[in-house]
Design an enzyme around this catalytic site. Structure first.
Site, PDB file in Angstrom:
ATOM      1  N   ASP A 229      -3.008  -4.099   1.943  1.00 54.26           N
ATOM      2  CA  ASP A 229      -4.115  -3.719   2.823  1.00 54.26           C
ATOM      3  C   ASP A 229      -5.443  -4.368   2.442  1.00 54.26           C
ATOM      4  OD1 ASP A 229      -2.456  -2.024   4.348  1.00 54.26           O
ATOM      5  OD2 ASP A 229      -2.722  -0.398   2.900  1.00 54.26           O
ATOM      6  N   LYS A 230      -5.382  -5.517   1.769  1.00 50.93           N
ATOM      7  CA  LYS A 230      -6.611  -6.186   1.344  1.00 50.93           C
ATOM      8  C   LYS A 230      -6.688  -7.629   1.849  1.00 50.93           C
ATOM      9  CE  LYS A 230      -7.216  -3.395  -2.845  1.00 50.93           C
ATOM     10  NZ  LYS A 230      -7.360  -3.424  -4.328  1.00 50.93           N
TER      11      LYS A 230
END
Length: 289
Positions: A229-230
């Site tokens: 999620d980065k």
């Protein structure tokens, strides 16, 4: 070259005369410039361009164009790509339990809102098979466990390669893809998640958001990377909520926001509007195309 829209995406160190050199090159080749968008990151001294060209009437072939472009690109240290706009991209959608993003993507694709061909839906559960069947899309149920993770990913790879998939959409596919898988499809996997990450990870995030009395609900679409999620953020949106919002209300607002954000991100990718630079996505706005 037959009549078609050609899109070049260019990144290079910023320097004087770039616009003149690039546009002159395409003018000399007989192209009509439809739009020329540019952005300069002064902090990193980096120049970005998205240029769309009409090839109608040009005599040059694709291979000759790309070879000649290298004579301009190499001295100026271009990182570049070209899309000829005459082939529809093949898409695979990966899901688990949640249906709202899947419904929305399939509907938009069917109605022409997304210029792509959805070739398949892949899921680690059989729950959403009926949605794919409603739209006449092949559905593949590939269960997964800790012991079978790599085996299941190998099955996914076979499906992707056999169907020449260009873009993978994780429409709430609640599994972590291996680093090897992600790196093999770098900048070709788009993921969506709610904006409550990383504060409310895991199950029931909206219940915990309700308990904290959050005032914003939103969603983020990004390219998948090894850092969960980065990855480079493509699109985001938020909606204001208040103390009267229930957990059910928050879920509904979150789902609606996810659909819009994911659809925009997919459209930007399909339209060749994105240049990834480090962990940032430079997203050029639409120009009426």
């Amino acid at each position: 070259m037959k009549s078609q829209i050609v899109t070049f995406l260019i990144k290079c160190p910023d320097q004087k005369g770039l616009v003149a050199k690039i546009t002159s090159f395409f003018y000399d080749k007989g192209f009509n410039i439809l739009s020329c968008q540019q952005y300069v990151n002064a902090l990193e001294n980096t120049y970005f361009m998205r240029i769309r060209l009409n090839a109608d009437g040009t005599e040059i072939s694709k291979s000759a164009l790309e070879k000649d472009f290298l004579s301009l690109a190499n001295p100026l240290e271009f990182t570049w790509s070209v899309n000829y706009g005459n082939e529809t991209q093949n898409v695979a959608i990966m899901v688990s339990h949640t249906s709202h993003n899947l419904y929305d993507l399939l509907e938009r694709s069917r109605e022409g809102g997304l210029n792509c061909c959805v070739k398949m839906v892949i899921s680690n559960h059989d729950k959403l098979r009926y949605v794919a069947e409603m739209f006449g899309i092949p559905f593949y149920h590939l269960p997964i466990s800790k012991e079978t993770k790599l085996e299941q990913e190998a099955q996914i790879r076979e499906l992707l390669e056999a169907n020449q998939i260009d873009l993978i959409i994780m429409a709430r596919y609640m599994q972590v893809l291996s680093s090897g898988f992600i790196n093999d499809y770098k900048e070709r996997i788009i993921n969506i998640h709610h904006s409550s990450l990383p504060a409310f990870q895991g199950a029931n995030p909206y219940e915990r958001a309700y308990q904290r009395g959050v005032k914003l609900i939103g969603a983020t679409a990004h390219y998948a990377t090894e850092d969960l999620d980065k990855g480079p953020i493509i699109d985001q949106d938020v909606k204001h909520v208040n103390h009267e919002s229930t957990t059910k209300t928050l879920k509904r607002i979150g789902a609606d926001t996810e659909k819009l954000v994911l659809a925009r991100a997919v459209k930007y990718h399909l339209n060749n509007q994105i240049i990834v630079s480090g962990n940032r996505a430079i997203v050029f706005p639409e120009t009426g195309e």
